[in-house]
Design a protein around this motif. Structure first.
Motif, short mmCIF file in Angstrom:
data_model
loop_
_atom_site.label_atom_id
_atom_site.label_comp_id
_atom_site.label_asym_id
_atom_site.label_seq_id
_atom_site.Cartn_x
_atom_site.Cartn_y
_atom_site.Cartn_z
N LEU A 110 -20.69 29.87 25.63
CA LEU A 110 -20.63 30.80 25.20
C LEU A 110 -20.98 31.10 26.81
O LEU A 110 -22.46 31.46 27.09
N ASP A 111 -20.28 30.59 28.07
CA ASP A 111 -20.89 30.80 29.12
C ASP A 111 -20.79 32.55 30.34
O ASP A 111 -20.44 33.17 29.52
N GLY A 112 -22.17 32.74 31.13
CA GLY A 112 -21.92 33.95 31.06
C GLY A 112 -22.69 34.94 29.90
O GLY A 112 -23.02 36.72 30.18
N SER A 113 -23.71 34.81 29.05
CA SER A 113 -23.68 35.36 27.98
C SER A 113 -24.74 36.84 27.93
O SER A 113 -25.06 37.86 27.68
N ILE A 171 -19.97 35.00 45.50
CA ILE A 171 -21.60 33.69 45.28
C ILE A 171 -22.41 35.72 45.48
O ILE A 171 -21.91 36.07 45.59
N ASN A 172 -23.55 34.63 44.94
CA ASN A 172 -25.01 35.33 44.39
C ASN A 172 -25.29 35.99 46.20
O ASN A 172 -26.04 35.55 46.34
N GLU A 173 -24.86 36.46 46.39
CA GLU A 173 -26.27 37.01 48.01
C GLU A 173 -26.96 37.27 48.01
O GLU A 173 -28.08 36.91 48.92
N ARG A 226 -16.13 39.88 45.65
CA ARG A 226 -16.49 39.72 43.87
C ARG A 226 -17.25 38.43 43.13
O ARG A 226 -17.03 38.04 42.69
N TYR A 227 -18.40 39.01 42.66
CA TYR A 227 -19.24 38.47 42.28
C TYR A 227 -19.45 39.31 40.99
O TYR A 227 -20.67 40.40 40.82
N ILE A 228 -19.36 38.70 39.50
CA ILE A 228 -19.09 39.52 37.99
C ILE A 228 -20.25 39.16 37.78
O ILE A 228 -21.03 39.57 36.82
N GLY A 229 -20.59 38.05 37.91
CA GLY A 229 -22.20 36.48 37.44
C GLY A 229 -21.33 36.01 35.73
O GLY A 229 -22.30 35.91 34.89
N SER A 230 -20.38 35.37 36.03
CA SER A 230 -19.71 35.22 34.89
C SER A 230 -19.42 34.78 35.24
O SER A 230 -17.64 35.05 35.71
N VAL A 250 -12.87 32.01 46.45
CA VAL A 250 -13.59 31.12 46.26
C VAL A 250 -15.24 31.16 45.71
O VAL A 250 -15.10 32.14 45.57
N TYR A 251 -15.20 30.42 44.28
CA TYR A 251 -16.56 30.70 44.27
C TYR A 251 -17.65 29.56 44.34
O TYR A 251 -17.24 28.33 45.02
N ILE A 252 -18.48 30.48 44.93
CA ILE A 252 -19.33 28.79 45.15
C ILE A 252 -20.83 29.62 44.89
O ILE A 252 -21.75 30.80 44.27
N TYR A 253 -21.88 28.34 44.58
CA TYR A 253 -22.55 28.01 43.55
C TYR A 253 -23.95 26.71 44.44
O TYR A 253 -23.66 26.20 43.96
N PRO A 254 -24.29 27.14 45.26
CA PRO A 254 -24.82 26.47 45.78
C PRO A 254 -26.25 26.19 45.64
O PRO A 254 -26.65 26.48 44.66
N LYS A 305 -27.42 25.53 40.20
CA LYS A 305 -27.28 25.69 38.70
C LYS A 305 -26.42 25.54 37.92
O LYS A 305 -26.92 24.95 36.73
N LEU A 306 -25.04 25.55 38.49
CA LEU A 306 -24.34 25.75 36.90
C LEU A 306 -24.07 23.71 36.82
O LEU A 306 -24.09 22.70 37.86
N ARG A 307 -23.76 23.06 35.36
CA ARG A 307 -23.64 22.46 35.30
C ARG A 307 -22.46 21.13 35.09
O ARG A 307 -21.39 21.28 34.95
N TYR A 340 -20.16 19.86 31.66
CA TYR A 340 -19.35 20.63 30.84
C TYR A 340 -19.20 22.65 31.34
O TYR A 340 -18.71 22.53 30.68
N GLU A 341 -19.26 22.10 32.62
CA GLU A 341 -18.94 23.78 33.67
C GLU A 341 -18.17 23.73 34.56
O GLU A 341 -16.87 23.44 34.71
N CYS A 342 -18.85 22.24 35.70
CA CYS A 342 -17.99 21.91 36.57
C CYS A 342 -16.68 21.48 36.97
O CYS A 342 -15.45 21.61 37.21
P1 P6P Z 1 -26.85 34.70 39.17
C1 P6P Z 1 -23.68 32.20 34.19
O1 P6P Z 1 -25.20 32.02 33.58
C2 P6P Z 1 -23.77 31.16 35.29
O2 P6P Z 1 -23.91 29.85 34.69
C3 P6P Z 1 -22.10 31.45 35.46
O3 P6P Z 1 -21.73 31.76 34.58
C4 P6P Z 1 -22.41 32.56 36.69
O4 P6P Z 1 -21.78 32.52 37.66
C5 P6P Z 1 -23.69 31.98 36.97
O5 P6P Z 1 -24.57 31.50 35.83
C6 P6P Z 1 -24.67 33.23 37.29
O6 P6P Z 1 -26.06 32.72 38.16
O7 P6P Z 1 -27.76 33.15 39.17
O8 P6P Z 1 -25.47 34.47 40.10
O9 P6P Z 1 -26.80 35.11 37.99
#
Ligand code: P6P
Length: 337
Positions: free
Chosen positions: A116-119, A208-210, A241-245, A259-263, A272-274, A277-279
């Motif tokens: 359950l990603d984004g829980s 992206i989480n700015e 657009r960044y939902i956090g999920s 494009v989604y970026i988690y640098p 942050k992402l694994r 089982y995610e990337c």
């Molecule tokens: P942050 C959820 O925990 C997650 O793994 C992704 O689904 C989501 O995009 C990201 O982390 C959110 O992380 O640090 O921006 O709150």
């Protein structure tokens, strides 16, 4: 329009794999069953008994919400009952879950999943998702081992996600394109709604989480400024657009382009992402839909993996947008990724 259920589709496509004797088909159906059960609970999440936190924390140090635990248990139970899997790796479990039952003694596959990603979004009624990745076992017999999971993303046999949103969708690939199924609650079946999904080569959405801007690599900072510049020829400024999920953001971008970026950040120096089982599963889907997935320098699916919960930076989505971001990363590179 004639409805085609997930089960009918899987059987129809089985001929794509003459060597397969139906094990992968059964495994994909098992996933569909667990997804329906999880969806039923997620859609009731507004009720008290499954909201809130168990007070425990998972291997990521994140507070575990009851629905996380429920989803994890449902998928594990489905895989155990199906007999096609010899081990499971889950975001919710520190170590692998070896399966050593009579019906799984000839199991050919291992599954890695984020149940359950984004829980953290559950309590605020925002879409959450399940991500899964399927490999052929490399061990010869008996319960699977951790080495069965130390395979590059290019070795995946299948990958997919379920998004529990305004509707429940299952999106997956077995290496011959990407197909999306929407759950029809009136018949309790996933029905083919998005055949042969292709992501636009370009788009105008960046996710992206700015809030972490100060700690981003210079290349990411420069790319964000590029997205915000006025330039009609390239449809800029883009929309943020960044939902956090991640599943929700990446699913939207898959359909609309983006494009989604988690640098890397100071809090997540390796991203942050694994990877497992995610990337890797998300990368497999995006590449099969004509998109791209990178760690900022290398193709995600070619990264070596040597620990179960290994993290990586992730740049994923429309190929031309990922390429543009990678251009900035290369130009302003400060250290090896
Ligand atoms: P942050 C959820 O925990 C997650 O793994 C992704 O689904 C989501 O995009 C990201 O982390 C959110 O992380 O640090 O921006 O709150």
């Amino acid at each position: 329009m004639k409805v085609k259920t997930l089960g009918q589709f899987i059987i129809e496509k089985q001929s794509d794999f003459p060597y397969a004797k139906g094990e992968l088909s059964r495994l994909l159906r098992d996933i569909g069953i667990a997804a329906k059960i999880v969806n039923r609970e997620v859609s009731k999440a507004g009720l008290v008994e499954i909201l809130g936190e168990t007070g425990e924390t998972n291997v990521q140090g994140e507070k575990v919400k009851k629905l996380d635990v429920f989803a994890n248990e449902q998928f594990i139970a489905a895989f155990k009952a199906g007999g096609e899997v010899c081990a499971i790796a889950s975001e919710e479990n520190d170590d692998i879950i070896p399966i050593d039952t009579e019906i799984s003694k000839n199991a050919k596959y291992v599954v890695a999943m984020d149940p359950l990603d984004g829980s953290s979004n559950i309590d605020v009624n925002v879409s959450v998702g399940t991500i899964f990745s399927i490999y052929r076992r490399t061990s010869l017999s008996g319960p699977g081992t951790i080495l069965d999971f130390m395979q590059r993303g290019t070795e995946q046999v299948a990958a997919g996600y379920i998004i529990y949103g305004s509707s429940c969708m299952l999106v997956y690939t077995t290496g011959k394109g990407v197909n999306g199924f929407t759950l029809d609650p009136s018949i309790g079946e996933f029905c083919l709604s998005h055949p042969n999904m292709r992501t636009p080569q370009n788009g105008n959405v960046y996710s992206i989480n700015e809030g972490n801007y100060l700690h981003f690599p210079d290349g990411v900072k420069k790319y964000i400024k590029y997205c915000q510049e006025e330039d009609k020829a390239t449809n800029r400024p883009f929309s943020s657009r960044y939902i956090g999920s991640g599943v929700a953001d990446i699913h939207r971008n898959l359909i609309t382009g983006g494009v989604y970026i988690y640098p890397t950040t100071t809090k997540s120096p390796k991203g942050k992402l694994r990877l497992l089982y995610e990337c890797n599963p998300l990368a497999y889907i995006l590449e099969q839909a004509g998109g791209k997935a990178s760690n900022g320098a290398k193709r995600i699916m070619e990264l070596d993996i040597n620990e179960l919960h290994q993290r990586t930076p992730l740049f994923i989505g429309s190929s031309q947008m990922v390429d543009k971001a990678l251009e900035f990363m290369a130009k302003y590179k400060t250290e090896e990724v």
